[in-house]
Design a protein around this motif. Structure first.
Motif, PDB file in Angstrom:
ATOM      1  N   MET A   1       2.928  16.127  63.845  1.00 37.90           N
ATOM      2  CA  MET A   1       2.464  17.110  62.858  1.00 37.90           C
ATOM      3  C   MET A   1       2.038  16.398  61.577  1.00 37.90           C
ATOM      4  O   MET A   1       0.880  16.438  61.176  1.00 37.90           O
ATOM      5  N   ILE A   2       2.995  15.690  60.950  1.00 38.91           N
ATOM      6  CA  ILE A   2       2.676  14.939  59.738  1.00 38.91           C
ATOM      7  C   ILE A   2       1.677  13.840  60.074  1.00 38.91           C
ATOM      8  O   ILE A   2       0.709  13.623  59.351  1.00 38.91           O
ATOM      9  N   ALA A   3       1.916  13.193  61.223  1.00 43.74           N
ATOM     10  CA  ALA A   3       1.045  12.077  61.602  1.00 43.74           C
ATOM     11  C   ALA A   3      -0.404  12.524  61.747  1.00 43.74           C
ATOM     12  O   ALA A   3      -1.325  11.830  61.310  1.00 43.74           O
ATOM     13  N   GLU A   4      -0.606  13.720  62.327  1.00 42.54           N
ATOM     14  CA  GLU A   4      -1.974  14.207  62.512  1.00 42.54           C
ATOM     15  C   GLU A   4      -2.633  14.501  61.173  1.00 42.54           C
ATOM     16  O   GLU A   4      -3.776  14.126  60.924  1.00 42.54           O
ATOM     17  N   GLU A   5      -1.859  15.160  60.328  1.00 40.01           N
ATOM     18  CA  GLU A   5      -2.377  15.520  58.998  1.00 40.01           C
ATOM     19  C   GLU A   5      -2.743  14.254  58.227  1.00 40.01           C
ATOM     20  O   GLU A   5      -3.809  14.164  57.623  1.00 40.01           O
ATOM     21  N   VAL A   6      -1.826  13.273  58.281  1.00 41.54           N
ATOM     22  CA  VAL A   6      -2.050  12.033  57.546  1.00 41.54           C
ATOM     23  C   VAL A   6      -3.260  11.293  58.102  1.00 41.54           C
ATOM     24  O   VAL A   6      -4.087  10.771  57.347  1.00 41.54           O
ATOM     25  N   SER A   7      -3.395  11.282  59.423  1.00 41.77           N
ATOM     26  CA  SER A   7      -4.515  10.531  59.992  1.00 41.77           C
ATOM     27  C   SER A   7      -5.845  11.171  59.596  1.00 41.77           C
ATOM     28  O   SER A   7      -6.844  10.486  59.397  1.00 41.77           O
ATOM     29  N   ARG A   8      -5.840  12.492  59.416  1.00 44.22           N
ATOM     30  CA  ARG A   8      -7.045  13.176  58.957  1.00 44.22           C
ATOM     31  C   ARG A   8      -7.388  12.716  57.521  1.00 44.22           C
ATOM     32  O   ARG A   8      -8.536  12.409  57.210  1.00 44.22           O
ATOM     33  N   VAL A   9      -6.357  12.654  56.681  1.00 42.03           N
ATOM     34  CA  VAL A   9      -6.564  12.237  55.292  1.00 42.03           C
ATOM     35  C   VAL A   9      -7.038  10.784  55.228  1.00 42.03           C
ATOM     36  O   VAL A   9      -7.956  10.451  54.487  1.00 42.03           O
ATOM     37  N   VAL A  10      -6.384   9.932  56.026  1.00 38.67           N
ATOM     38  CA  VAL A  10      -6.751   8.511  56.003  1.00 38.67           C
ATOM     39  C   VAL A  10      -8.187   8.330  56.469  1.00 38.67           C
ATOM     40  O   VAL A  10      -8.959   7.569  55.892  1.00 38.67           O
ATOM     41  N   GLU A  11      -8.571   9.074  57.504  1.00 35.06           N
ATOM     42  CA  GLU A  11      -9.931   8.965  58.033  1.00 35.06           C
ATOM     43  C   GLU A  11     -10.969   9.360  56.988  1.00 35.06           C
ATOM     44  O   GLU A  11     -12.036   8.781  56.884  1.00 35.06           O
ATOM     45  N   LYS A  12     -10.594  10.364  56.203  1.00 38.02           N
ATOM     46  CA  LYS A  12     -11.494  10.863  55.158  1.00 38.02           C
ATOM     47  C   LYS A  12     -11.823   9.752  54.157  1.00 38.02           C
ATOM     48  O   LYS A  12     -12.920   9.688  53.614  1.00 38.02           O
ATOM     49  N   HIS A  13     -10.839   8.888  53.916  1.00 37.28           N
ATOM     50  CA  HIS A  13     -11.035   7.828  52.932  1.00 37.28           C
ATOM     51  C   HIS A  13     -11.288   6.476  53.593  1.00 37.28           C
ATOM     52  O   HIS A  13     -11.190   5.445  52.948  1.00 37.28           O
ATOM     53  N   ALA A  14     -11.592   6.497  54.889  1.00 35.98           N
ATOM     54  CA  ALA A  14     -11.676   5.236  55.635  1.00 35.98           C
ATOM     55  C   ALA A  14     -12.790   4.331  55.121  1.00 35.98           C
ATOM     56  O   ALA A  14     -12.693   3.117  55.197  1.00 35.98           O
ATOM     57  N   ASP A  15     -13.852   4.938  54.552  1.00 31.45           N
ATOM     58  CA  ASP A  15     -14.985   4.122  54.129  1.00 31.45           C
ATOM     59  C   ASP A  15     -14.707   3.376  52.832  1.00 31.45           C
ATOM     60  O   ASP A  15     -15.458   2.488  52.453  1.00 31.45           O
ATOM     61  N   ARG A  16     -13.652   3.763  52.142  1.00 31.98           N
ATOM     62  CA  ARG A  16     -13.381   3.124  50.854  1.00 31.98           C
ATOM     63  C   ARG A  16     -12.199   2.185  50.963  1.00 31.98           C
ATOM     64  O   ARG A  16     -11.136   2.570  51.433  1.00 31.98           O
ATOM     65  N   ARG A  17     -12.388   0.954  50.523  1.00 28.59           N
ATOM     66  CA  ARG A  17     -11.254   0.044  50.480  1.00 28.59           C
ATOM     67  C   ARG A  17     -10.425   0.416  49.255  1.00 28.59           C
ATOM     68  O   ARG A  17     -10.951   0.856  48.250  1.00 28.59           O
ATOM     69  N   GLY A  18      -9.143   0.239  49.349  1.00 27.07           N
ATOM     70  CA  GLY A  18      -8.292   0.544  48.211  1.00 27.07           C
ATOM     71  C   GLY A  18      -8.181   2.025  47.942  1.00 27.07           C
ATOM     72  O   GLY A  18      -8.049   2.440  46.805  1.00 27.07           O
ATOM     73  N   ALA A  19      -8.274   2.827  48.987  1.00 25.94           N
ATOM     74  CA  ALA A  19      -8.168   4.268  48.803  1.00 25.94           C
ATOM     75  C   ALA A  19      -6.731   4.739  48.962  1.00 25.94           C
ATOM     76  O   ALA A  19      -6.488   5.928  49.095  1.00 25.94           O
ATOM     77  N   LEU A  20      -5.796   3.795  48.946  1.00 25.49           N
ATOM     78  CA  LEU A  20      -4.399   4.154  49.224  1.00 25.49           C
ATOM     79  C   LEU A  20      -3.881   5.211  48.258  1.00 25.49           C
ATOM     80  O   LEU A  20      -3.208   6.157  48.666  1.00 25.49           O
ATOM     81  N   ILE A  21      -4.222   5.069  46.987  1.00 27.22           N
ATOM     82  CA  ILE A  21      -3.716   6.017  45.994  1.00 27.22           C
ATOM     83  C   ILE A  21      -4.273   7.411  46.282  1.00 27.22           C
ATOM     84  O   ILE A  21      -3.532   8.399  46.251  1.00 27.22           O
ATOM     85  N   SER A  22      -5.564   7.474  46.615  1.00 25.34           N
ATOM     86  CA  SER A  22      -6.160   8.774  46.931  1.00 25.34           C
ATOM     87  C   SER A  22      -5.483   9.392  48.138  1.00 25.34           C
ATOM     88  O   SER A  22      -5.211  10.595  48.174  1.00 25.34           O
ATOM     89  N   VAL A  23      -5.222   8.564  49.139  1.00 22.52           N
ATOM     90  CA  VAL A  23      -4.570   9.057  50.356  1.00 22.52           C
ATOM     91  C   VAL A  23      -3.187   9.612  50.021  1.00 22.52           C
ATOM     92  O   VAL A  23      -2.834  10.726  50.403  1.00 22.52           O
ATOM     93  N   LEU A  24      -2.422   8.826  49.251  1.00 22.95           N
ATOM     94  CA  LEU A  24      -1.068   9.266  48.912  1.00 22.95           C
ATOM     95  C   LEU A  24      -1.105  10.538  48.073  1.00 22.95           C
ATOM     96  O   LEU A  24      -0.283  11.435  48.252  1.00 22.95           O
ATOM     97  N   GLU A  25      -2.080  10.605  47.157  1.00 21.98           N
ATOM     98  CA  GLU A  25      -2.208  11.810  46.329  1.00 21.98           C
ATOM     99  C   GLU A  25      -2.420  13.032  47.204  1.00 21.98           C
ATOM    100  O   GLU A  25      -1.814  14.077  47.002  1.00 21.98           O
ATOM    101  N   GLU A  26      -3.298  12.866  48.189  1.00 25.32           N
ATOM    102  CA  GLU A  26      -3.625  14.012  49.026  1.00 25.32           C
ATOM    103  C   GLU A  26      -2.438  14.409  49.904  1.00 25.32           C
ATOM    104  O   GLU A  26      -2.173  15.597  50.098  1.00 25.32           O
ATOM    105  N   VAL A  27      -1.746  13.396  50.418  1.00 25.73           N
ATOM    106  CA  VAL A  27      -0.573  13.696  51.250  1.00 25.73           C
ATOM    107  C   VAL A  27       0.490  14.393  50.417  1.00 25.73           C
ATOM    108  O   VAL A  27       1.107  15.369  50.859  1.00 25.73           O
ATOM    109  N   GLN A  28       0.656  13.921  49.185  1.00 26.06           N
ATOM    110  CA  GLN A  28       1.664  14.553  48.332  1.00 26.06           C
ATOM    111  C   GLN A  28       1.271  15.987  48.010  1.00 26.06           C
ATOM    112  O   GLN A  28       2.121  16.869  47.925  1.00 26.06           O
TER     113      GLN A  28
END
Lengths: 292, 225
Positions: A1-28
């Motif tokens: 459940m969480i894994a699927e949601e997270v993988s969707r978010v990560v994929e969204k930012h996959a084109d950008r390097r250093g998008a970790l903060i954006s990913v974490l923001e969205e997950v939070q």
């Protein structure tokens, strides 16, 4: 459940390097906090080590690793607020909430924090509740602020509550406006819809004020019955995806002009709804908002 | 190839060489703590400060992270550098007075007093173990957490890491937790005369199971004694 949601978010930012903060923001934003499982999933999906993700998550104050309360209470203890009496306000909040700054009340109602400046020094002492500023806060005002936050949008005249705002919606099928200026509710044009009633179609008018649950209908809809909502133009049912987060009934969907999607619970008496905004930055509030 | 001047001597090095490596090539000693060959430069301890440029516009930089530039003028032991270095050592001593490595540095550089409150920390946050773990051991088991005064080292969530292979690399490189002065009066521990080069923990019978940042931690075990 969480894994699927997270993988969707990560994929969204996959084109950008250093998008970790954006990913974490969205997950939070999605879960309210960063759980160990969520961080693990972020690390796996973005092919980073858990240690790196954890470092970033613990470095920034914007991220929290513990669940937050329903309401976020933030008292300013900056210099200007301090000389204007912030320590007393903080003390009062501490006694009323029975928690220390940085903690969440056991009933998960409030998370209390202090900050060093909110940028409104002339109006101090400042206390923000869910991002909304309360100025010139005195110890006497504290109880009222807490009560107002606890009540949410209930128990008040919706039109007079400054937290409510009008929305303009249209049908997701035919894209025609559902607004009806001829029959205002709460002083704003109502949302005009149809629902099956006694074998034929009857009209339903909902308040367009976000936060108000006032509505009118041709005939009384019995409490707890499901009223499927139809567009008045194309007669299509506004069939929403997913179920009500509050009661699990089907949801009806509408488009908010240039902003996103609004989903409403179709069960009479349930105030469950979900707001999906396209641009959370513009709207200034979380992209998904569920409230009872 | 780049030519720069270190302490008045010209040296030609390849592009991408750090000032520290260039100075080492000429044989000028620059003390280091968080630098280790095979690990990426980090610049955390500031022990390797050198002065670059002409006064009055000269400035102090960490030589381990500063890439050599053509025409750069470097002084590795000017009065300003020595003063700064002594201060760094004194501050490190304040954080971790029991560390043998730091004490040796202090005695080597003539630091005989320590004006700061002694913290007796287990860690000086030099990041050697983190880099060792990720760059040499490819494990990524430990890292920095938090920031500011809450910055600490360890595994995520402080639980036993699944990727840690208990290789001991982190303890091997640690300047703070392995070699410890076992002097019984920590306040007066900067003597510089101690010949104790044995890590005190290796004599422990349970050393085989010990692991920094794991349970039980070597440093904590020693603290208990």
């Amino acid at each position: 459940m969480i894994a699927e949601e997270v993988s969707r978010v990560v994929e969204k930012h996959a084109d950008r390097r250093g998008a970790l903060i954006s990913v974490l923001e969205e997950v939070q934003q999605k879960y309210g906090y960063l759980s160990p499982e969520a961080l693990q999933a972020v690390a796996e999906k973005s092919r980073r080590s858990l240690v790196d993700v954890y470092s970033v998550a613990t470095f920034y104050r914007a991220f929290t690793l513990t669940p937050r309360g329903k309401h976020h209470l933030c008292a300013c203890v900056g210099t200007a607020c301090h000389v204007r009496g912030a320590p007393n306000v903080v003390q009062e909040l501490k006694t009323q909430l029975q928690v220390e700054p940085g903690e969440t009340t056991p009933d998960r109602e409030f998370t209390f924090e202090t900050v060093n400046c909110l940028g409104a020094c002339a109006l101090g002492p400042m206390v923000t509740v869910d991002g909304r500023y309360n100025s010139n806060v005195s110890t006497a005002k504290v109880r009222r602020i807490l009560d107002k936050a606890r009540m949410g949008t209930q128990g008040e005249e919706p039109a007079s509550d400054e937290r409510n705002f009008p929305i303009t919606v249209s049908c997701p099928k035919c894209h025609q406006s559902l607004m009806d200026a001829s029959t205002p509710i709460d002083g704003h044009p109502s949302i005009h819809l149809e629902t099956p009633m006694n074998g034929s179609r009857g009209w339903v008018r909902l308040s367009s004020l976000y936060g108000s649950h006032n509505c009118k209908s041709q005939a009384e809809i019995p409490l707890d019955s499901i009223a499927p909502l139809h567009c008045t133009h194309c007669s299509e049912e506004l069939h929403g995806a997913g179920l009500c987060p509050e009661c699990g009934s089907p949801m009806a969907v509408m488009l908010i002009e240039d902003a996103g999607i609004l989903q409403l619970c179709t069960r009479r008496g349930c105030n469950g709804h979900a707001l999906d905004l396209n641009e959370p930055e513009i709207a200034g509030r979380p992209s998904t908002r569920t409230a009872g | 190839m780049i030519t720069l001047k270190i302490n008045g001597l010209n040296v030609t090095v390849e592009e991408g060489t750090t000032v520290l490596e260039a100075a080492k090539f000429l044989g000028f000693p620059i003390p280091t703590l968080c630098h280790m060959e095979g690990l990426s430069p980090y610049g955390a301890c500031r022990l390797c400060v050198v002065e670059i440029g002409e006064s009055p516009k000269s400035r102090l930089v960490s030589s381990c992270t500063y890439p050599a530039e053509a025409g750069l003028i470097v002084r590795t032991s000017s009065a300003r550098v020595v003063k700064a270095r002594k201060m760094v050592i004194e501050l490190l001593l304040g954080t971790c007075p029991q560390s043998k490595v730091i004490q040796d540095l202090a005695s080597e550089h003539g630091v005989r007093q320590q004006r700061f409150r002694q913290e007796h920390e287990d860690c000086i946050l030099c990041g050697l173990c983190v880099r060792m773990c990720s760059e040499q051991m490819m494990a990524h088991a430990i890292g920095f957490r938090g920031r500011g005064e809450h910055r600490s080292l360890g595994t995520p969530f402080d639980v036993k890491s699944e990727v840690c292979r208990l290789c001991g690399g982190c303890i091997y490189v640690c300047p703070a937790c392995q070699l410890r002065c076992t002097y019984n009066q920590p306040e007066k521990a900067i003597c510089g005369g101690c010949g104790n080069l044995e890590p005190p923990c290796v004599e422990k019978p349970q050393f085989d199971d010990m692991m920094c940042y794991m349970t039980p931690c070597v440093a904590c075990e020693i603290k208990k004694d």
